[in-house]
Design an enzyme around this catalytic site. Sequence first.
Site, PDB file in Angstrom:
ATOM      1  CG  ASN A 249      35.235  40.995  46.776  1.00 36.16           C
ATOM      2  OD1 ASN A 249      35.465  42.165  47.087  1.00 36.16           O
ATOM      3  ND2 ASN A 249      34.411  40.671  45.802  1.00 36.16           N
TER       4      ASN A 249
ATOM      5  CD  GLU B 185      33.562  43.910  44.060  1.00 33.64           C
ATOM      6  OE1 GLU B 185      33.092  44.983  43.643  1.00 33.64           O
ATOM      7  OE2 GLU B 185      32.998  43.221  44.930  1.00 33.64           O
TER       8      GLU B 185
ATOM      9  CE1 TYR C 215      33.311  40.229  42.169  1.00 31.47           C
ATOM     10  CE2 TYR C 215      33.902  41.804  40.470  1.00 31.47           C
ATOM     11  CZ  TYR C 215      33.085  41.407  41.506  1.00 31.47           C
ATOM     12  OH  TYR C 215      32.020  42.198  41.866  1.00 31.47           O
TER      13      TYR C 215
ATOM     14  CG  ASP D 228      32.898  37.291  44.832  1.00 31.64           C
ATOM     15  OD1 ASP D 228      32.024  36.393  44.833  1.00 31.64           O
ATOM     16  OD2 ASP D 228      32.636  38.502  44.935  1.00 31.64           O
TER      17      ASP D 228
ATOM     18  CG  ASN E 157      29.332  37.362  42.691  1.00 26.11           C
ATOM     19  OD1 ASN E 157      28.813  37.691  43.761  1.00 26.11           O
ATOM     20  ND2 ASN E 157      30.138  38.171  42.021  1.00 26.11           N
TER      21      ASN E 157
ATOM     22  CG  ASP F 111      30.767  43.706  50.641  1.00 27.78           C
ATOM     23  OD1 ASP F 111      31.933  43.494  50.242  1.00 27.78           O
ATOM     24  OD2 ASP F 111      29.885  44.201  49.920  1.00 27.78           O
ATOM     25  CG  HIS F 112      33.235  39.371  49.683  1.00 24.74           C
ATOM     26  ND1 HIS F 112      32.817  38.250  49.011  1.00 24.74           N
ATOM     27  CD2 HIS F 112      32.660  40.419  49.051  1.00 24.74           C
ATOM     28  CE1 HIS F 112      32.021  38.599  48.008  1.00 24.74           C
ATOM     29  NE2 HIS F 112      31.909  39.906  48.006  1.00 24.74           N
TER      30      HIS F 112
END
Length: 259
Positions: free
Chosen positions: A7, A34, A109, A150, A152, A249-250
């Site tokens: 991501n 993303e 995602y 990702d 989540n 951030d990933h």
Amino acid sequence: MKIATFNINGVKARLPALLDWLQAARPDVAVLQEIKSEDAGFPAEAIGDLGYNVAVHGQKGFNGVAILSRRPLEDLSLGLPGDDDDAQARWIEATVSGDRGAVRVCGLYLPNGNPAPGPKYVYKLAWMERLEARARALLAEEQPAVMLGDYNVIPEPRDVHDPAAWADDALFLPQTRAAFRRILNLGWYDAYRALHDDVAYTFWDYQAGAWPKNYGIRIDHALLTPQAADRLRACAIDRGVRGGEKPSDHVPLWIDLDI
DNA sequence: ATGGTAGGCGTCCTA
């Protein structure tokens, strides 16, 4: 065949870091999430110069997924089936052939879902139901297939630095974890957990010094059919990428299949 | 002490 998920949180802002990682890690296939770009704005040329074929399922401003592959991308399909009204770009799949067989590669995602409860959480759970249906269909083919991305979803308490602080978060709610488990229970393997029993994270928030304090969560996953798991040689997290220049951030997660 | 940061054709929304 090395297959990675990353991501990147914006392909334009992340291009230097993405190119550096591709050159260092040299995955055969990479699914990206993303990208936050429409198809036309995707830097396919710079990535192509590194030897990758590129398929993009983009969207203006948010979401967006892509597949990069050194080998040809066959039977490309964009969008998760099950809701023709869903305009969010969160799913892409293609077949890649290696020297010892082929693998269906799905990049995803999964919706964040916060705040929960609310319409975004309703959308997340509905999307996970559609994912489960696609997962069932892929299993029925009894072929090597992987779903990376990702998710989540924080599968277990050991996958978050502070489970109590995340108790009400859409990534860790019991309903979210149960929906993820339903897919595993169909027969899909969590590749990282199949090979490692440690505490490992794939995401650290930009805020509040989460990275230096190692306040992370494990939400990027590679799920494998039994036929793909038969070929699984390794799975690892490129943790060091989080400490680079202008990082996402990933961080990337990759598997190595004997295919 | 309820903070903080990053990205996106953006003056808010999403994460």
